[in-house]
Design an enzyme around this catalytic site. Sequence first.
Site, PDB file in Angstrom:
ATOM      1  N   ASP A  57       4.212  23.486  32.464  1.00 29.41           N
ATOM      2  CA  ASP A  57       2.645  23.087  31.182  1.00 29.41           C
ATOM      3  C   ASP A  57       1.875  21.969  32.193  1.00 29.41           C
ATOM      4  OD1 ASP A  57       0.335  24.691  30.329  1.00 29.41           O
ATOM      5  OD2 ASP A  57       0.922  23.948  27.655  1.00 29.41           O
ATOM      6  N   VAL A  65       0.184  16.474  15.991  1.00 35.67           N
ATOM      7  CA  VAL A  65       0.705  15.424  15.869  1.00 35.67           C
ATOM      8  C   VAL A  65      -0.645  14.211  15.168  1.00 35.67           C
ATOM      9  CG1 VAL A  65       0.893  14.009  17.846  1.00 35.67           C
ATOM     10  CG2 VAL A  65       0.693  16.320  18.593  1.00 35.67           C
ATOM     11  N   LEU A 114      -3.961  13.245  15.410  1.00 38.07           N
ATOM     12  CA  LEU A 114      -4.812  13.176  16.542  1.00 38.07           C
ATOM     13  C   LEU A 114      -5.068  14.047  17.345  1.00 38.07           C
ATOM     14  CD1 LEU A 114      -1.596  10.047  18.121  1.00 38.07           C
ATOM     15  CD2 LEU A 114      -3.995   9.778  17.339  1.00 38.07           C
ATOM     16  N   GLY A 115      -4.504  14.998  17.136  1.00 38.58           N
ATOM     17  CA  GLY A 115      -4.930  16.434  17.632  1.00 38.58           C
ATOM     18  C   GLY A 115      -4.080  17.719  16.938  1.00 38.58           C
ATOM     19  N   GLN A 116      -3.729  18.409  17.647  1.00 39.54           N
ATOM     20  CA  GLN A 116      -3.340  20.140  17.395  1.00 39.54           C
ATOM     21  C   GLN A 116      -3.130  20.562  18.300  1.00 39.54           C
ATOM     22  OE1 GLN A 116      -3.173  21.150  14.015  1.00 39.54           O
ATOM     23  NE2 GLN A 116      -1.523  22.327  14.738  1.00 39.54           N
ATOM     24  N   GLY A 117      -1.939  20.826  18.792  1.00 39.66           N
ATOM     25  CA  GLY A 117      -0.934  21.651  19.809  1.00 39.66           C
ATOM     26  C   GLY A 117      -0.532  23.678  19.604  1.00 39.66           C
ATOM     27  N   GLY A 118      -0.252  24.213  20.492  1.00 40.52           N
ATOM     28  CA  GLY A 118       0.919  24.986  20.019  1.00 40.52           C
ATOM     29  C   GLY A 118       1.822  25.446  19.481  1.00 40.52           C
TER      30      GLY A 118
END
Length: 686
Positions: free
Chosen positions: A467, A356, A348-352
Amino acid sequence: MSNFALSSNTHHVLLIISFSLFISISYSDPRIQDAYVNCSSTKYPPTSTNTLIKTFTSVMDELLEQVTDKNWGSYHSPPIYALANCMEDLSNSECLLCFATCETKLPGCIPSVSGRVYLDGCFFRFDNYSFFGEAVDKRHDKVVCGKPFPSKANEGFSKLEFTQRVNEVTHKVTRIAIENKGFGVSDIRCGNATVYSMAQCWKPLSNRSCRECLDEAAQGIRKCTPSIEGRSLNAGCYLRYSTTKFYSTHPNKMNDADKMIDAGKMNDAEKINDRTKTGVAIAIALTALAFCLLCLFGTCTGYKRLVTWRKEPKDLGRLSSAVSNSHLNFKYETLEKATEFFDPSSKLGQGGAGSVFKGTLPDGRIVAVKRLVFNTRQWVDEFFNEVNLISGVRHKNLVQLLGCSIEGPESLLVYEYVANKSLDQVIFDKNETQTLTWQQRFDIVVGTAEGLAYLHGGTQTRIIHRDIKCSNILLDENLTPKIADFGLVRRFAAADDTHVSTGIAGTLGYMAPEYLVRGQLTEKADVYSFGVLVLEIICGKKNSVFLQESGSILQKVYKHYKANTLIHSVDPSLKGNFPEKEASDVLQVGLLCTQASIALRPSMSDVVKMLTDKDFHVPLPKQPPFLNASVMDPDASSMSFGMSRLSSRSSILSNSTSFKSSSSSSAFSLHDSASTETSKWRWRRN
């Protein structure tokens, strides 16, 4: 917290004392004045800005290690090539000071594909190709001339004579440099004055390329005469003359200096040696003292690491026991199968903090699984935050944490699945066919405000998110906003706590001034971030000042507010389909939240009332929003980048920028909007 702060402060004090001793020995003149800064007109795509910043951060870290070791360094890793080179006459501490200042100029060039920073003490260049043997670049080489020759000279020489002496000394110093591994200094009398000159080739150049560069530089610098100062700034070298002695001659450089002095100057050199004997004796004593202080510093650091090393297993054991015996525990194998073994198509995505993935549990529930990348003390801290604190928080505008897995080869967090994309993808993605209506935007603003108000006062523990930004607001199938990513949350232990002092963490562009500069954390830091978020949602634009043509959205909205044209800030894609009074009030709330003063910002509970209660008065902003300094002063923007990085590495570097810089304190702000989770950049100050 107090023990850590004391230890950290002790380290900084020791570093300052230790380095100040060495700086005093070398007279501490790193020559950080700007000579020339050039950024190419060719730029990287706007979407790659955040990735560029991350890459440059690692590049500068690598160069710092090399510069610390040998006063110059190079970086060879496509797509970025970089070179940092100090002048040979600078001591190591002066070189570090100059490099630190050079580093602060970098943001002024982002997102250009290449840039050069010439200071009088050092040089920095980055490009998208390997330029290291390049001697001359006709497109970007520069000659910078100083003040004109005085009309009434009292130095006993004419313009013609001065021009001749400049030609002689520049020719002489280039010959010295070519024979002396690329560096030379020289001087020549001219009436009652002296003309000083220095030549330097960058380290990667061959002798032949050095000669070519210096010959070209000498030819170019003659265009400056009869100005009393001139610089040739070429791709491969630096040449300067001046009627003021600008270069240094340190005790540890004396042998090299002697070689560069003519026979007729040897007596002067001997006198210099005599005068430095006392200084050398003092230097030895101070060095011994500095060594003792550094030993003490090393002992403190080792003890702190030992305590941390012993504590981590205890934290992990306590966490493992707590999770295993609770309803929050998920088996690693279950989550692995749920995500089809973390198939890329499920991502679904890439975070710090990690990737995910979408997954389906055996009972049919669809979940989002975050695959964490931490395996350090930072991992323990953030994992505790997510699991122990957020698992008990329930609100319609907060993403629910369902559980975690810590028994497998990597640690996983399990969240409720939110069907739609993150808010930044919906608002800022120009390829999106869907445009949010005014009512949808208003509902997202209100929902986010209610979620934050709940965090700040709806539970027994006051929670600060730290954040808040568009990429951390997820939208469900009904476009209901849900605040996500609680890895950076902090809580207050008691209701009467006014603030805590903490390491800086968050996303640049959303960080409140008191938090960014002093580490002072209150709920008002979230209020500030929410204000930026509101303006982005209503205006449909990012708050980004790395792209100078776009500027800060805070500044633009405030200008409309002062001109009584606030509704002109509303996203033009709405084509006027919105209630003007309501839109004006919402934008005004955004400005109230982004005021620099903590006291002038409303609480989130008051923000909810302003947005939902038609009878609740919306106050007028009493001051401009906290603007990015680079919007008003490009030099201040570049200063902020260097200060944020330098403060996280060592006191000596952060002190170096303030030591010679005239930038104001407002330069500590640096704004950047992350467009996706992939582009998150978390900046920390320990």
